[in-house]
Design a protein around this motif. Structure first.
Motif, PDB file in Angstrom:
ATOM      1  N   ASN A 171       0.847  -1.343  -0.005  1.00 56.37           N
ATOM      2  CA  ASN A 171       0.109   0.162   0.030  1.00 56.37           C
ATOM      3  C   ASN A 171       0.851   1.288   0.142  1.00 56.37           C
ATOM      4  O   ASN A 171       0.278   2.280   0.136  1.00 56.37           O
ATOM      5  CB  ASN A 171      -1.011   0.164   1.264  1.00 56.37           C
ATOM      6  N   GLN A 172       2.297   1.139   0.059  1.00 60.11           N
ATOM      7  CA  GLN A 172       3.058   2.217   0.127  1.00 60.11           C
ATOM      8  C   GLN A 172       3.622   2.375  -1.440  1.00 60.11           C
ATOM      9  O   GLN A 172       3.495   1.529  -2.291  1.00 60.11           O
ATOM     10  CB  GLN A 172       4.248   2.168   0.866  1.00 60.11           C
ATOM     11  N   ARG A 173       4.096   3.768  -1.545  1.00 64.15           N
ATOM     12  CA  ARG A 173       4.546   4.102  -2.891  1.00 64.15           C
ATOM     13  C   ARG A 173       5.746   3.234  -3.409  1.00 64.15           C
ATOM     14  O   ARG A 173       6.715   2.955  -2.636  1.00 64.15           O
ATOM     15  CB  ARG A 173       4.719   5.494  -3.075  1.00 64.15           C
ATOM     16  N   LYS A 174       5.519   2.622  -4.578  1.00 66.73           N
ATOM     17  CA  LYS A 174       6.522   2.013  -5.076  1.00 66.73           C
ATOM     18  C   LYS A 174       7.246   2.620  -6.500  1.00 66.73           C
ATOM     19  O   LYS A 174       6.781   3.370  -7.017  1.00 66.73           O
ATOM     20  CB  LYS A 174       6.178   0.447  -5.460  1.00 66.73           C
ATOM     21  N   LEU A 175       8.525   2.200  -6.736  1.00 63.32           N
ATOM     22  CA  LEU A 175       9.004   2.674  -8.066  1.00 63.32           C
ATOM     23  C   LEU A 175       9.085   1.664  -8.903  1.00 63.32           C
ATOM     24  O   LEU A 175       9.786   0.442  -8.624  1.00 63.32           O
ATOM     25  CB  LEU A 175      10.390   3.027  -7.597  1.00 63.32           C
ATOM     26  N   HIS A 176       8.481   1.484 -10.215  1.00 66.21           N
ATOM     27  CA  HIS A 176       8.396   0.483 -11.094  1.00 66.21           C
ATOM     28  C   HIS A 176       9.962   0.206 -11.691  1.00 66.21           C
ATOM     29  O   HIS A 176      10.757   1.072 -11.607  1.00 66.21           O
ATOM     30  CB  HIS A 176       7.697   0.810 -12.456  1.00 66.21           C
ATOM     31  N   ASN A 210      15.686  14.681 -12.110  1.00 64.92           N
ATOM     32  CA  ASN A 210      14.229  14.826 -12.393  1.00 64.92           C
ATOM     33  C   ASN A 210      13.901  13.729 -13.329  1.00 64.92           C
ATOM     34  O   ASN A 210      13.718  13.956 -14.695  1.00 64.92           O
ATOM     35  CB  ASN A 210      13.813  16.236 -12.845  1.00 64.92           C
ATOM     36  N   CYS A 211      13.498  12.402 -12.913  1.00 63.95           N
ATOM     37  CA  CYS A 211      13.412  11.253 -13.741  1.00 63.95           C
ATOM     38  C   CYS A 211      12.022  10.704 -13.556  1.00 63.95           C
ATOM     39  O   CYS A 211      11.783   9.645 -14.176  1.00 63.95           O
ATOM     40  CB  CYS A 211      14.384  10.240 -13.633  1.00 63.95           C
ATOM     41  N   LEU A 212      11.393  10.801 -12.379  1.00 57.71           N
ATOM     42  CA  LEU A 212       9.932  10.031 -12.073  1.00 57.71           C
ATOM     43  C   LEU A 212       8.686  10.663 -12.627  1.00 57.71           C
ATOM     44  O   LEU A 212       8.514  12.116 -12.729  1.00 57.71           O
ATOM     45  CB  LEU A 212      10.012  10.289 -10.358  1.00 57.71           C
ATOM     46  N   ILE A 213       7.970  10.046 -12.737  1.00 54.35           N
ATOM     47  CA  ILE A 213       6.503  10.360 -13.200  1.00 54.35           C
ATOM     48  C   ILE A 213       5.746   9.438 -12.625  1.00 54.35           C
ATOM     49  O   ILE A 213       5.756   8.260 -12.328  1.00 54.35           O
ATOM     50  CB  ILE A 213       6.492  10.038 -14.664  1.00 54.35           C
ATOM     51  N   ILE A 214       4.709  10.254 -12.236  1.00 55.77           N
ATOM     52  CA  ILE A 214       3.322   9.294 -11.434  1.00 55.77           C
ATOM     53  C   ILE A 214       2.664   8.367 -12.360  1.00 55.77           C
ATOM     54  O   ILE A 214       2.408   8.624 -13.431  1.00 55.77           O
ATOM     55  CB  ILE A 214       2.275  10.425 -10.963  1.00 55.77           C
ATOM     56  N   ASP A 215       2.451   7.155 -12.061  1.00 61.73           N
ATOM     57  CA  ASP A 215       1.569   6.263 -12.595  1.00 61.73           C
ATOM     58  C   ASP A 215       0.261   6.606 -12.504  1.00 61.73           C
ATOM     59  O   ASP A 215      -0.532   6.470 -11.500  1.00 61.73           O
ATOM     60  CB  ASP A 215       1.966   4.965 -12.181  1.00 61.73           C
ATOM     61  N   ASP A 216      -0.434   7.015 -13.639  1.00 62.70           N
ATOM     62  CA  ASP A 216      -1.761   7.416 -13.691  1.00 62.70           C
ATOM     63  C   ASP A 216      -2.729   6.350 -13.339  1.00 62.70           C
ATOM     64  O   ASP A 216      -3.924   6.541 -13.123  1.00 62.70           O
ATOM     65  CB  ASP A 216      -1.980   8.025 -15.120  1.00 62.70           C
ATOM     66  N   GLU A 217      -2.379   5.054 -13.467  1.00 60.19           N
ATOM     67  CA  GLU A 217      -3.241   3.906 -13.480  1.00 60.19           C
ATOM     68  C   GLU A 217      -3.113   3.349 -12.057  1.00 60.19           C
ATOM     69  O   GLU A 217      -3.881   2.512 -11.602  1.00 60.19           O
ATOM     70  CB  GLU A 217      -2.874   2.803 -14.385  1.00 60.19           C
ATOM     71  N   SER A 218      -2.259   3.967 -11.024  1.00 58.20           N
ATOM     72  CA  SER A 218      -1.901   3.395  -9.851  1.00 58.20           C
ATOM     73  C   SER A 218      -3.305   3.743  -8.938  1.00 58.20           C
ATOM     74  O   SER A 218      -4.008   4.761  -9.027  1.00 58.20           O
ATOM     75  CB  SER A 218      -1.034   4.100  -8.913  1.00 58.20           C
ATOM     76  N   SER A 219      -3.993   2.919  -8.104  1.00 65.53           N
ATOM     77  CA  SER A 219      -5.277   2.993  -7.437  1.00 65.53           C
ATOM     78  C   SER A 219      -5.089   3.684  -5.995  1.00 65.53           C
ATOM     79  O   SER A 219      -5.900   3.736  -5.166  1.00 65.53           O
ATOM     80  CB  SER A 219      -5.905   1.652  -7.707  1.00 65.53           C
ATOM     81  N   LYS A 220      -3.869   3.690  -5.733  1.00 65.28           N
ATOM     82  CA  LYS A 220      -3.214   3.981  -4.383  1.00 65.28           C
ATOM     83  C   LYS A 220      -3.819   5.485  -4.011  1.00 65.28           C
ATOM     84  O   LYS A 220      -3.889   6.432  -4.931  1.00 65.28           O
ATOM     85  CB  LYS A 220      -1.838   3.820  -4.100  1.00 65.28           C
ATOM     86  N   GLU A 221      -3.673   5.933  -2.704  1.00 65.42           N
ATOM     87  CA  GLU A 221      -4.228   7.305  -2.414  1.00 65.42           C
ATOM     88  C   GLU A 221      -2.811   8.393  -3.040  1.00 65.42           C
ATOM     89  O   GLU A 221      -1.943   7.771  -3.287  1.00 65.42           O
ATOM     90  CB  GLU A 221      -3.932   7.486  -0.820  1.00 65.42           C
ATOM     91  N   ALA A 222      -3.312   9.579  -3.125  1.00 69.64           N
ATOM     92  CA  ALA A 222      -2.475  10.463  -3.809  1.00 69.64           C
ATOM     93  C   ALA A 222      -1.207  10.674  -3.613  1.00 69.64           C
ATOM     94  O   ALA A 222      -0.166  10.502  -4.315  1.00 69.64           O
ATOM     95  CB  ALA A 222      -3.106  12.034  -3.752  1.00 69.64           C
ATOM     96  N   THR A 223      -0.862  10.790  -2.435  1.00 70.47           N
ATOM     97  CA  THR A 223       0.626  10.764  -1.867  1.00 70.47           C
ATOM     98  C   THR A 223       1.501   9.388  -1.992  1.00 70.47           C
ATOM     99  O   THR A 223       2.513   9.373  -1.946  1.00 70.47           O
ATOM    100  CB  THR A 223       0.733  11.195  -0.330  1.00 70.47           C
ATOM    101  N   ASN A 224       0.719   8.232  -2.188  1.00 72.34           N
ATOM    102  CA  ASN A 224       1.130   6.809  -2.214  1.00 72.34           C
ATOM    103  C   ASN A 224       1.237   6.361  -3.694  1.00 72.34           C
ATOM    104  O   ASN A 224       1.262   4.996  -3.877  1.00 72.34           O
ATOM    105  CB  ASN A 224       0.651   5.919  -1.130  1.00 72.34           C
ATOM    106  N   ARG A 225       0.740   7.169  -4.697  1.00 74.39           N
ATOM    107  CA  ARG A 225       0.615   6.381  -5.850  1.00 74.39           C
ATOM    108  C   ARG A 225       1.994   6.219  -6.335  1.00 74.39           C
ATOM    109  O   ARG A 225       3.039   6.995  -6.240  1.00 74.39           O
ATOM    110  CB  ARG A 225       0.178   7.512  -6.817  1.00 74.39           C
ATOM    111  N   ASP A 226       2.058   4.788  -7.223  1.00 72.30           N
ATOM    112  CA  ASP A 226       3.403   4.507  -7.602  1.00 72.30           C
ATOM    113  C   ASP A 226       3.891   5.541  -8.615  1.00 72.30           C
ATOM    114  O   ASP A 226       3.222   6.173  -9.483  1.00 72.30           O
ATOM    115  CB  ASP A 226       3.251   2.961  -8.300  1.00 72.30           C
TER     116      ASP A 226
END
Length: 376
Positions: free
Chosen positions: A249-254, A339-355
């Motif tokens: 349930n915590q933010r992950k890096l693909h 500056n290399c990270l992008i938010i996963d738009d398909e992640s179903s987690k809460e805003a601050t924990n989105r992958d």
């Protein structure tokens, strides 16, 4: 050295800033006035006279007008000021309340569960009541007031009581079911950390004191469980802080596991902080020369370390400027934000924990080489 606290009378300060205008102008001020006290590296305490603390978040004067600085804000004029606990609003004027205190301390923000917010905004709100040094005000036994019924949670209050090692009678929680309290002299800390805006050079000293207290009291709330299968030696050289073994349930890096393999081949140690005690984490970071990882609360524990051995911190981030870069600047840590990270738009987690993932124009191997070049 113990830090000293200077007292600042909020009434005088507001007069000097010319924001204490006539009452009939107040509604326009609430809509148009977006200034606030300029943050400072000096530790100060606001003093609010004849203050009213009700179930409405913030502190008010007897006339019903809010003390503007009594609510937590994030951001600034450039990136937009937000009010995570609510915008200051008026309450009904009050002449006298039956519940009356001579002195008290007001906590404007409390988050005892999230480790990152505990080391940042909560530490900023609590620091005057942490110490016993002779150079600090005697606020150890002062009544503590917390309000804002939407955000008050019993387990947070219990954790605060256990952490401060105080009696339940010292805490006054003002919610929808309790009367408002009038305080002749109400104290409140000035912020040393403002999300997306400011970090005081003093904040590291505060966190060191906070973490020392955590370790001394052996608080189970923030002491990570120890896995006997993990070696406890202090890593030196190049250390990568991994999120790959955090709970789902915590933010992950693909593809972080693939990045770790490339970094290991380049001589990096992979470190999972949640498998170690706070003291072990601090010792490990202090012994490291280069530290890298994707943005996360683990980096806020660097507030508690001696940074003399660190040559550079390499941060994988979504933005070049964020809370972590503000922290590193305040601590005078040499850093490189990639500056290399992008938010996963398909992640179903809460805003601050989105992958998050790596930008499409950068391969995992290219990123590992980019990270390693930062050590040259």
């Amino acid at each position: 050295k113990p830090f000293c606290i200077n007292f600042c009378d909020i009434d005088d300060y507001m007069r000097e800033k010319k924001v204490r205008l006539k009452k009939q102008l107040h509604e326009r001020i609430n809509k148009e006035y977006d200034e606030r006290d300029e943050p400072t590296n000096k530790l100060k305490i606001y003093i609010m006279h004849e203050a009213i603390v009700s179930n409405i978040y913030g502190v008010h004067g007897k006339c019903g007008l809010p003390f503007w600085g009594s609510v937590v804000t994030r951001g600034n004029k450039k990136n937009g000021i937000t009010y995570p606990r609510g915008y200051p609003i008026n309450i009904a004027p009050t002449n006298y309340l039956e519940t009356h205190l001579k002195q008290a301390f007001y906590i404007s923000y409390l988050q005892m569960w999230n480790f990152g917010h505990f080391l940042t905004e909560t530490a900023s709100a609590l620091y005057p009541i942490l110490g016993k040094k002779k150079t600090e005000p005697s606020l150890k036994n002062i009544p503590i007031l917390i309000n804002g019924s939407t955000f008050i949670q019993n387990f947070q209050i219990e954790k605060l009581i256990n952490f401060l090692n105080i009696s339940k009678d010292q805490i006054f929680v003002i919610d929808d079911n309790s009367p408002s309290i009038q305080v002749e002299t109400l104290f409140m800390s000035t912020p040393t950390h403002i999300n997306r805006s400011f970090v005081s050079t003093q904040h590291s000293k505060i966190v060191k004191k906070l973490v020392k207290k955590l370790i001394k009291t052996n608080s189970a709330d923030f002491q990570y469980s120890h896995d006997s299968g993990v070696k406890q030696e202090h890593y030196a050289g190049k250390l990568y802080i991994s999120r790959s073994k955090l709970s789902s349930n915590q933010r992950k890096l693909h593809k972080e596991d693939l990045l770790e393999k490339h970094l290991q081949a380049l001589g990096w140690e992979i470190y999972h902080p949640q498998l170690h005690s706070l003291q072990s984490q601090i010792s490990t970071y202090e012994a490291s020369t280069f530290i890298c990882g994707s943005e996360g609360s683990a980096f806020h524990l660097l507030y508690a370390i001696n940074t003399i051995n660190i040559k550079r911190v390499i941060l994988l981030s979504k933005k070049i400027r964020n809370n972590f870069t503000l922290q590193f600047k305040a601590q005078k840590i040499n850093f490189k934000a990639i500056n290399c990270l992008i938010i996963d738009d398909e992640s179903s987690k809460e805003a601050t924990n989105r992958d998050v993932g790596i930008t499409n124009n950068l391969s995992i191997k290219q990123l590992s080489l980019m990270i390693n070049r930062c050590t040259f």
